[in-house]
Write a protein that holds these residues in place. Structure first.
Motif, short mmCIF file in Angstrom:
data_model
loop_
_atom_site.label_atom_id
_atom_site.label_comp_id
_atom_site.label_asym_id
_atom_site.label_seq_id
_atom_site.Cartn_x
_atom_site.Cartn_y
_atom_site.Cartn_z
N GLU A 324 0.83 -1.22 0.00
CA GLU A 324 0.00 0.00 0.00
C GLU A 324 0.86 1.26 0.00
O GLU A 324 0.60 2.21 -0.75
CB GLU A 324 -0.90 0.01 1.24
CG GLU A 324 -2.10 -0.90 1.19
CD GLU A 324 -2.93 -0.77 2.47
OE1 GLU A 324 -2.88 0.32 3.09
OE2 GLU A 324 -3.59 -1.74 2.84
N LEU A 325 1.87 1.28 0.85
CA LEU A 325 2.73 2.46 0.94
C LEU A 325 3.52 2.68 -0.35
O LEU A 325 3.71 3.82 -0.78
CB LEU A 325 3.69 2.32 2.12
CG LEU A 325 3.06 2.41 3.52
CD1 LEU A 325 4.10 2.17 4.59
CD2 LEU A 325 2.40 3.77 3.73
N ASP A 328 1.43 4.40 -2.90
CA ASP A 328 0.96 5.75 -2.56
C ASP A 328 2.11 6.54 -1.96
O ASP A 328 2.18 6.76 -0.74
CB ASP A 328 -0.21 5.65 -1.58
CG ASP A 328 -0.94 6.98 -1.40
OD1 ASP A 328 -0.39 8.02 -1.84
OD2 ASP A 328 -2.04 6.98 -0.82
N ASP A 330 2.80 9.64 -1.84
CA ASP A 330 2.42 10.84 -1.09
C ASP A 330 2.04 10.49 0.35
O ASP A 330 2.41 11.20 1.29
CB ASP A 330 1.25 11.55 -1.77
CG ASP A 330 1.64 12.19 -3.09
OD1 ASP A 330 2.85 12.42 -3.28
OD2 ASP A 330 0.75 12.44 -3.92
N ARG A 331 1.30 9.41 0.50
CA ARG A 331 0.93 8.97 1.86
C ARG A 331 2.16 8.57 2.64
O ARG A 331 2.31 8.94 3.82
CB ARG A 331 -0.05 7.80 1.78
CG ARG A 331 -0.54 7.34 3.15
CD ARG A 331 -1.35 6.07 3.03
NE ARG A 331 -1.93 5.68 4.30
CZ ARG A 331 -2.47 4.48 4.54
NH1 ARG A 331 -2.49 3.56 3.57
NH2 ARG A 331 -2.97 4.21 5.73
N ALA A 332 3.05 7.82 2.02
CA ALA A 332 4.29 7.41 2.69
C ALA A 332 5.09 8.64 3.12
O ALA A 332 5.64 8.69 4.22
CB ALA A 332 5.12 6.51 1.78
N ARG A 334 3.92 11.63 3.82
CA ARG A 334 3.25 12.28 4.95
C ARG A 334 3.54 11.55 6.26
O ARG A 334 3.80 12.18 7.30
CB ARG A 334 1.74 12.33 4.70
CG ARG A 334 1.30 13.30 3.63
CD ARG A 334 -0.20 13.55 3.70
NE ARG A 334 -0.98 12.33 3.54
CZ ARG A 334 -1.38 11.84 2.37
NH1 ARG A 334 -1.04 12.46 1.24
NH2 ARG A 334 -2.11 10.75 2.32
N LEU A 335 3.49 10.23 6.23
CA LEU A 335 3.76 9.44 7.43
C LEU A 335 5.21 9.65 7.89
O LEU A 335 5.47 9.83 9.08
CB LEU A 335 3.50 7.96 7.16
CG LEU A 335 2.06 7.54 6.88
CD1 LEU A 335 2.01 6.06 6.52
CD2 LEU A 335 1.15 7.83 8.06
#
Length: 367
Positions: A324-325, A328, A330-332, A334-335
């Protein structure tokens, strides 16, 4: 110029809390430090630093702990009068110095021995409960005789009196790169209880799901034979990269740019109220965390918004989270950025180191 004798017969002489946080903080604060540890047993050279003297001791391992305890007792008996404080890091050392009447001994409590007994394969299972009960009683006796430092706020519940807490914070870089897509990292000692089998299976699943475009890198020594066997076999099959033990400077340089950092601890008593330092290290280097649902780990990751929680002993879920990361970025990113910000704000040894040395100087003033 105050002086301190730092002693361990259990921990690797390169232990991050002892060697890479506390000792540099002491030297920077003007202390003369004698560091006694099992250098030869771990095949570690003694560090050459101004103000630091090293002494080699045997290692206490498995059931063969008596010789190391005797050697440590003899050393402490000889050296304690020459130092203002004696800082010990192993519960075994409290037993070793019984009867010496040391007024200047400080115990750094960075584990829960009674809770950890369930994972000690070398200890007969029927004895673990009895020894755990006896250890709880011994801890209460120890706090009446010696000063204590605690590595976790939750450890205070084990004791009758309040004690200063020096948490396992880390050195946080000012700038870190965003997560990439090619590597997943694990940092720390490897055992079956820390998820050795799950990490090997995650590596296998990732190789299949990404056509070998994403690889697990394990940075740390294996403490038990089964973990070593699994990692050696997986490395031999080119499923993962096992770096083995690496000095902190090398190990930490391997973290930045990873898509995720693994903390797949099992649901054991010793882990339920402890803060996994590896999670803080991942935060510090901008690496999203994938952790099992231990209470403190979940609170850390969710409060920072810096990772994902997967079930215990579920490599399929861990591998799916990594996929999943990778899908994505952008999500990674942000985290990773959220973890770095949290580490900078609350878990930076740059601030905690001064509190540590100030606490020890306070012990000196108390006499």
């Amino acid at each position: 110029m105050p002086s301190i004798l730092v002693v361990t017969i259990v921990h690797d002489p390169e232990d991050s809390r002892i060697r890479h946080r506390q000792i540099p903080a002491l030297l920077a604060d003007g202390w003369q430090v004698t560091y006694a540890a099992p250098f030869a047993a771990y095949d570690r050279p003694g560090p050459l630093l101004p103000g630091l003297r090293t002494v080699d001791l045997p290692r206490a391992v498995g059931r063969d702990r008596v010789p190391a305890g005797k050697a440590a007792r003899a050393l402490i008996a000889a050296e304690a009068p020459r130092h203002d404080l004696v800082l010990v890091h192993d519960p075994e050392l409290l037993a070793a110095v019984t009867g010496l009447g040391l007024a200047n001994l400080v115990w750094d409590v960075h584990e829960d021995p009674a809770a950890a007994l369930v994972a000690k394969d070398w200890l007969p299972r029927p004895l673990r409960g009895l020894i755990g009960w006896g250890w709880r009683r011994a801890e209460r006796v120890a706090e009446r005789s010696h000063r204590l430092l605690l590595a976790e706020y939750a450890y205070q519940e084990r004791f009758e009196r309040p004690h200063p807490v020096v948490p396992n914070t880390v050195l946080v870089p000012d700038l870190v790169p965003p997560p990439g897509t090619a590597r997943v990292v694990y940092l720390g000692t490897v055992t079956m209880a820390r998820g050795a089998r799950e990490m090997v299976e995650v590596a296998r699943l990732l190789a299949a799901a990404t056509d070998a475009a994403c690889r697990v890198e394990v940075i740390g020594a294996a403490r038990d034979e089964e973990s070593a066997r699994l990692l050696e076999a997986a490395s031999g099959q080119d499923l993962l990269t096992w770096h083995g033990f690496q000095p902190a400077s090398v190990a930490l340089d391997l973290l930045p740019g990873a898509v995720a950092g693994l903390s797949l601890l099992h649901d054991l008593p010793n882990y339920r109220h402890s803060r996994p330092t590896k999670i803080i290290e991942y935060f510090a280097h901008g690496v999203p965390v994938i952790t099992t649902p231990l209470p403190v780990a979940v609170e850390l990751v969710e409060s920072a918004g810096a990772g994902l929680v997967v079930p215990f002993r579920d490599p399929d879920a861990a591998a799916a989270a990594i996929v999943e990361l990778r899908a994505d970025p952008d999500r990674a990113a942000r985290l990773g950025a959220a973890g770095h910000a949290a580490a900078k704000a609350a878990y930076d040894w740059g601030s905690a180191g001064a509190e540590f040395t100030a606490t020890l100087r306070g012990f000196l003033r108390e006499g």
